[in-house]
Structures are given as C-alpha cells and as structure tokens.
Scaffold this motif. Sequence first.
Motif, PDB file in Angstrom:
ATOM      1  N   PRO A 197       0.791  -1.227   0.000  1.00 25.06           N
ATOM      2  CA  PRO A 197       0.000   0.000   0.000  1.00 25.06           C
ATOM      3  C   PRO A 197       0.827   1.281   0.000  1.00 25.06           C
ATOM      4  CG  PRO A 197       0.047  -0.946   2.191  1.00 25.06           C
ATOM      5  CD  PRO A 197       0.815  -1.881   1.314  1.00 25.06           C
ATOM      6  N   PHE A 198       2.152   1.151  -0.029  1.00 25.01           N
ATOM      7  CA  PHE A 198       3.059   2.301  -0.135  1.00 25.01           C
ATOM      8  C   PHE A 198       4.063   2.000  -1.255  1.00 25.01           C
ATOM      9  CE2 PHE A 198       1.717   1.945   4.297  1.00 25.01           C
ATOM     10  CZ  PHE A 198       1.266   3.230   4.592  1.00 25.01           C
ATOM     11  N   CYS A 199       3.583   1.670  -2.428  1.00 24.01           N
ATOM     12  CA  CYS A 199       4.435   1.022  -3.425  1.00 24.01           C
ATOM     13  C   CYS A 199       5.453   1.942  -4.077  1.00 24.01           C
ATOM     14  CB  CYS A 199       3.578   0.333  -4.480  1.00 24.01           C
ATOM     15  SG  CYS A 199       2.756   1.455  -5.639  1.00 24.01           S
ATOM     16  N   GLY A 200       5.256   3.270  -3.987  1.00 23.13           N
ATOM     17  CA  GLY A 200       6.235   4.167  -4.587  1.00 23.13           C
ATOM     18  C   GLY A 200       6.489   3.823  -6.039  1.00 23.13           C
ATOM     19  N   SER A 201       7.746   3.598  -6.399  1.00 21.08           N
ATOM     20  CA  SER A 201       8.099   3.300  -7.795  1.00 21.08           C
ATOM     21  C   SER A 201       7.872   1.844  -8.166  1.00 21.08           C
ATOM     22  CB  SER A 201       9.556   3.688  -8.063  1.00 21.08           C
ATOM     23  OG  SER A 201      10.425   2.992  -7.199  1.00 21.08           O
ATOM     24  N   GLY A 202       7.268   1.063  -7.262  1.00 19.86           N
ATOM     25  CA  GLY A 202       6.815  -0.284  -7.608  1.00 19.86           C
ATOM     26  C   GLY A 202       7.802  -1.405  -7.349  1.00 19.86           C
ATOM     27  N   THR A 203       8.857  -1.139  -6.590  1.00 16.07           N
ATOM     28  CA  THR A 203       9.920  -2.125  -6.451  1.00 16.07           C
ATOM     29  C   THR A 203       9.441  -3.426  -5.812  1.00 16.07           C
ATOM     30  OG1 THR A 203      11.476  -0.290  -6.204  1.00 16.07           O
ATOM     31  CG2 THR A 203      12.279  -2.479  -5.653  1.00 16.07           C
ATOM     32  N   ILE A 204       8.706  -3.358  -4.711  1.00 15.75           N
ATOM     33  CA  ILE A 204       8.260  -4.586  -4.044  1.00 15.75           C
ATOM     34  C   ILE A 204       7.316  -5.385  -4.940  1.00 15.75           C
ATOM     35  CG2 ILE A 204       6.904  -5.497  -2.108  1.00 15.75           C
ATOM     36  CD1 ILE A 204       8.205  -3.337  -0.345  1.00 15.75           C
ATOM     37  N   PRO A 205       6.276  -4.783  -5.531  1.00 20.80           N
ATOM     38  CA  PRO A 205       5.419  -5.571  -6.430  1.00 20.80           C
ATOM     39  C   PRO A 205       6.179  -6.172  -7.618  1.00 20.80           C
ATOM     40  CG  PRO A 205       4.295  -3.560  -5.785  1.00 20.80           C
ATOM     41  CD  PRO A 205       5.700  -3.438  -5.273  1.00 20.80           C
ATOM     42  N   ILE A 206       7.102  -5.418  -8.193  1.00 14.66           N
ATOM     43  CA  ILE A 206       7.848  -5.935  -9.351  1.00 14.66           C
ATOM     44  C   ILE A 206       8.729  -7.108  -8.944  1.00 14.66           C
ATOM     45  CG2 ILE A 206       9.653  -5.378 -11.039  1.00 14.66           C
ATOM     46  CD1 ILE A 206       8.459  -2.499 -11.085  1.00 14.66           C
ATOM     47  N   GLU A 207       9.456  -6.961  -7.826  1.00 14.10           N
ATOM     48  CA  GLU A 207      10.306  -8.065  -7.373  1.00 14.10           C
ATOM     49  C   GLU A 207       9.463  -9.289  -7.017  1.00 14.10           C
ATOM     50  OE1 GLU A 207      13.720  -8.360  -7.264  1.00 14.10           O
ATOM     51  OE2 GLU A 207      13.691  -6.491  -8.399  1.00 14.10           O
ATOM     52  N   ALA A 208       8.276  -9.063  -6.458  1.00 14.46           N
ATOM     53  CA  ALA A 208       7.388 -10.193  -6.151  1.00 14.46           C
ATOM     54  C   ALA A 208       6.960 -10.905  -7.424  1.00 14.46           C
ATOM     55  CB  ALA A 208       6.166  -9.699  -5.375  1.00 14.46           C
ATOM     56  N   ALA A 209       6.645 -10.156  -8.460  1.00 16.57           N
ATOM     57  CA  ALA A 209       6.251 -10.767  -9.722  1.00 16.57           C
ATOM     58  C   ALA A 209       7.385 -11.596 -10.308  1.00 16.57           C
ATOM     59  CB  ALA A 209       5.807  -9.690 -10.717  1.00 16.57           C
ATOM     60  N   LEU A 210       8.605 -11.076 -10.234  1.00 17.38           N
ATOM     61  CA  LEU A 210       9.766 -11.814 -10.740  1.00 17.38           C
ATOM     62  C   LEU A 210       9.971 -13.107  -9.950  1.00 17.38           C
ATOM     63  CD1 LEU A 210      12.316  -8.892 -11.289  1.00 17.38           C
ATOM     64  CD2 LEU A 210      10.941 -10.052 -13.023  1.00 17.38           C
ATOM     65  N   ILE A 211       9.820 -13.023  -8.632  1.00 17.09           N
ATOM     66  CA  ILE A 211       9.972 -14.215  -7.788  1.00 17.09           C
ATOM     67  C   ILE A 211       8.845 -15.211  -8.067  1.00 17.09           C
ATOM     68  CG2 ILE A 211       9.841 -15.042  -5.394  1.00 17.09           C
ATOM     69  CD1 ILE A 211      11.345 -12.450  -4.591  1.00 17.09           C
ATOM     70  N   GLY A 212       7.621 -14.712  -8.114  1.00 16.18           N
ATOM     71  CA  GLY A 212       6.476 -15.595  -8.317  1.00 16.18           C
ATOM     72  C   GLY A 212       6.527 -16.340  -9.633  1.00 16.18           C
ATOM     73  N   LYS A 213       7.110 -15.709 -10.660  1.00 12.70           N
ATOM     74  CA  LYS A 213       7.184 -16.332 -11.981  1.00 12.70           C
ATOM     75  C   LYS A 213       8.552 -16.957 -12.241  1.00 12.70           C
ATOM     76  CE  LYS A 213       4.845 -13.859 -15.164  1.00 12.70           C
ATOM     77  NZ  LYS A 213       3.505 -14.477 -15.264  1.00 12.70           N
ATOM     78  N   ASN A 214       9.398 -16.979 -11.195  1.00 13.03           N
ATOM     79  CA  ASN A 214      10.748 -17.558 -11.277  1.00 13.03           C
ATOM     80  C   ASN A 214      11.568 -16.949 -12.424  1.00 13.03           C
ATOM     81  OD1 ASN A 214      12.678 -19.300 -10.080  1.00 13.03           O
ATOM     82  ND2 ASN A 214      12.431 -20.756 -11.746  1.00 13.03           N
ATOM     83  N   ILE A 215      11.461 -15.647 -12.581  1.00 13.63           N
ATOM     84  CA  ILE A 215      12.253 -14.932 -13.581  1.00 13.63           C
ATOM     85  C   ILE A 215      13.545 -14.450 -12.922  1.00 13.63           C
ATOM     86  CG2 ILE A 215      12.337 -12.949 -15.128  1.00 13.63           C
ATOM     87  CD1 ILE A 215       9.266 -13.116 -15.305  1.00 13.63           C
ATOM     88  N   ALA A 216      14.673 -14.856 -13.456  1.00 14.68           N
ATOM     89  CA  ALA A 216      15.964 -14.469 -12.879  1.00 14.68           C
ATOM     90  C   ALA A 216      16.119 -12.950 -12.941  1.00 14.68           C
ATOM     91  CB  ALA A 216      17.101 -15.146 -13.631  1.00 14.68           C
ATOM     92  N   PRO A 217      16.543 -12.315 -11.846  1.00 13.34           N
ATOM     93  CA  PRO A 217      16.598 -10.849 -11.815  1.00 13.34           C
ATOM     94  C   PRO A 217      17.617 -10.246 -12.767  1.00 13.34           C
ATOM     95  CG  PRO A 217      17.636 -11.776  -9.869  1.00 13.34           C
ATOM     96  CD  PRO A 217      16.953 -12.911 -10.565  1.00 13.34           C
ATOM     97  N   GLY A 218      18.662 -11.013 -13.116  1.00  9.48           N
ATOM     98  CA  GLY A 218      19.691 -10.484 -14.005  1.00  9.48           C
ATOM     99  C   GLY A 218      19.558 -10.943 -15.439  1.00  9.48           C
ATOM    100  N   ILE A 219      18.392 -11.441 -15.801  1.00 11.59           N
ATOM    101  CA  ILE A 219      18.224 -12.070 -17.118  1.00 11.59           C
ATOM    102  C   ILE A 219      18.356 -11.060 -18.257  1.00 11.59           C
ATOM    103  CG2 ILE A 219      15.707 -11.832 -17.294  1.00 11.59           C
ATOM    104  CD1 ILE A 219      15.678 -14.791 -18.246  1.00 11.59           C
ATOM    105  N   ASN A 220      18.052  -9.779 -17.985  1.00  7.68           N
ATOM    106  CA  ASN A 220      18.047  -8.778 -19.055  1.00  7.68           C
ATOM    107  C   ASN A 220      19.131  -7.722 -18.919  1.00  7.68           C
ATOM    108  OD1 ASN A 220      15.767  -9.786 -20.516  1.00  7.68           O
ATOM    109  ND2 ASN A 220      14.439  -9.001 -18.899  1.00  7.68           N
ATOM    110  N   ARG A 221      20.200  -8.024 -18.173  1.00  8.43           N
ATOM    111  CA  ARG A 221      21.287  -7.052 -18.039  1.00  8.43           C
ATOM    112  C   ARG A 221      22.622  -7.706 -18.346  1.00  8.43           C
ATOM    113  NH1 ARG A 221      23.578  -5.513 -12.271  1.00  8.43           N
ATOM    114  NH2 ARG A 221      25.425  -5.581 -13.577  1.00  8.43           N
ATOM    115  N   THR A 222      23.651  -6.904 -18.433  1.00  6.60           N
ATOM    116  CA  THR A 222      24.997  -7.417 -18.698  1.00  6.60           C
ATOM    117  C   THR A 222      25.860  -7.276 -17.448  1.00  6.60           C
ATOM    118  OG1 THR A 222      25.730  -5.263 -19.535  1.00  6.60           O
ATOM    119  CG2 THR A 222      24.871  -6.847 -21.144  1.00  6.60           C
ATOM    120  N   PHE A 223      26.999  -7.973 -17.454  1.00  5.43           N
ATOM    121  CA  PHE A 223      27.901  -8.003 -16.304  1.00  5.43           C
ATOM    122  C   PHE A 223      29.342  -7.812 -16.762  1.00  5.43           C
ATOM    123  CE2 PHE A 223      24.170 -10.608 -15.489  1.00  5.43           C
ATOM    124  CZ  PHE A 223      23.716 -10.075 -14.287  1.00  5.43           C
ATOM    125  N   ALA A 224      30.172  -7.314 -15.872  1.00  5.87           N
ATOM    126  CA  ALA A 224      31.568  -7.022 -16.208  1.00  5.87           C
ATOM    127  C   ALA A 224      32.282  -8.246 -16.759  1.00  5.87           C
ATOM    128  CB  ALA A 224      32.301  -6.489 -14.975  1.00  5.87           C
TER     129      ALA A 224
END
Length: 387
Positions: A197-224
Amino acid sequence: MATLELIATTTFGLEAVVKQEVANLGYEIISVENGKVVFKGDELAICRANIWLRSAERVRLKIGEFKATSFEELFEQTKALPWADWIPEEAEFPVEGKSVKSKLFSVPDCQAIVKKAVVESLKKNYKTEWFNETGPKFKIEVALLKDIATITIDTTGPGLHKRGYRPLISEAPLKETMAAAMIQLSRWKPDRTLIDPFCGSGTIPIEAALIGKNIAPGINRTFASEEWPRVKKDIWMKARKEAHDLANYEQEVRIIGTDIDERMIKIARKNAYEAMVDTDIHFQTMSFKELQSKKHYGYIICNPPYGERIGESAELEQLYRDMGQVFRSLDTWSYYILTSYEQFEQAFGKKADKNRKLYNGNIKTFFYQFFGPRPPHRKDLEHEAPN
C-alpha cells in the motif's frame, strides 16, 4: 572448468537470505560472515550467480588471501598470485580498497602497492613494460580485516540491484535487492494475494512478480565478466538459456501496488513495463486508509515512510496508528513492514511475531513480521483476479 572461490557480498542482515539463494543454485557454502557468503563454483557459477542472486550486492572472484602487516608482505604476496590466469594484456585493472583494524590502515597506499604488484606480475607474464588498459575491466579490491588481506576481482560491474527496469525512481527508493529479501523472508507464494500500500516506484510488487514467476533478476542485463576471455561466451549463453527455460512466464500472480501519489503510480507502471511484468500487477492511486479486500490469507509487504523521510514524529506516529487499524481489519492476512522507527510496535498497536534488524543503505531499519493464520485448506484461498 577450475574450482573457484566466489564471494557474494550482501547488506548486513541479509547473509542468511543470500546463503539460501546460493545453496538453491547448488553450490557448496564455505563460510558465512558479516556482509558476505563465500562459496565454491566454476566459471559457470560466475554467470549463474550474477544472473540469479536476488538479494546479493555483487559477486567477487577471490584471487588470494594472506596475512600482511607490512607493505613488503602485501606487495610480494600479491605479486605471487596468478593474475595472468584472469587478466589479459590489454585489460583495465583499477584497484579499490578498505582496511579495518589492520596495521596497514592507509587505503590509498594499499591500493598503490597492490596495483604495482599486479603490474609487476603481468610484466613478467606478458614480457612488456607498459599496459594501455583499454580492454575489459577487472576491478580489483584489496580488503584488509585484522591484518588479513583478501584480494578479489569484481565479476558484476554495476551492483546487482541494478536490474535494468528502474530508470525512474522515487525520492527515497528501496533497493531491488532489499525488496527481494523482504519477499523471501516473508515466504510469500504466488497463490496468495500480495499488496504493497506504499508502493512508490513499484519495487516490491515488481520483485514479487519476478519471484512468483521464477524470472531471474539479471536475465536482461549485462555483467563485467561477460567481457573476460576466461569466462567464455558459450558459458554465458548456457546460463542465460537455463534462466529462460526455468522462467514460468505463465504463472498467475495476484499482486497489487497502491500509493497516494499519482505521479509515483505512473512511474511504477513504467518500471513494471520495463521489467515485462506490467500485466501481472495492478497499480492504483489510493490512500492506504482505503485498503480493503474480500480475499483471505493475503500478504501485505511494505516500506512505509519513516523518520528519515517524513519529518515530524507526531505525524509519523499517527501514520503507524492508522496503519495498525487498517491492517488489523484484514484479520486473516500476514503483514511485513520495514521501518527505522524503533517505537513502531507501540504506535502500530501490536507486537510483531518476529523482528529482524536490516540496513536499508546506511539506515538501520527493522523488519517487523506479523504472521496471519494458516489457511485451513488450499481451496479456501480465493483465486479470482485482483480488483
């Protein structure tokens, strides 16, 4: 592939969460210390850990560890490490450092000594006197703790909290890694409704959706380390294919994010779109005082305003009193609340079943956990879409 020693660094208080994440990836834990989880892996583990770890800050490759009470010891033992096994001739290799309770307390001097030692080691291997440092980056860290020097290379680049979906943030953003940890500590499952109920920029709902759907958090970014010759492109391809194969994109989740600030709701919707979970979250402009639901056994997970963000103590206490009244009306629900306010339970009007000290950036906070009753049967969970 060789057996490597890797370090997943983390915010203080989240070590147990990161340990479980590493264990879930199938890697052997060597040790758990303040702010880090040390584990065994190989080159593929570098890729998988960066792609999958939700609550860690970054993944470091441990090159060596030894006692150093003089600059000579630091130089000679650093020089003896197998730098050419990892760092190619054209690489950029800056050095950063830190020192706690050690005789070698001057961090700039330690950084300079380590840099010189690495240069001397690479000179011998590459038969050259000069390095242009125009290639891939290998950020070296010398960390001294009670005279023990740990030398690592950062495999991550920008911190793991930078998922890539949040170019637009609120004035007091909650890190993605902390939000993911809060959700994992709550043991929320996607068959339960989750409301922030205090979602601001949506971080908690978005992270929950990623967890609930088993989507890896780094799937769409690059690394050194994607630019490192030692970690081959086909290894990264294998790790990314695994992440795509394991994602359950069809999993239904019931997640709602509300905030009184219409501007923040627009940002949250944009961020959810960037994370490709916009169809899984219902965002709505609304005061938390209007919160109600016909569903049972749901979860409230939130990061409400606290002292550093709201100002007046009386206003803060009134906010928490109102929260207590509203949340308790959902009598079968569980709620999980992060705040730095140490008198929260008194204002909220209920003692938490569990309280965990966490650090949100440099702010000491408390994660208050109120457990609702268990559903008597799975059929008692309501499965209609959020409204």
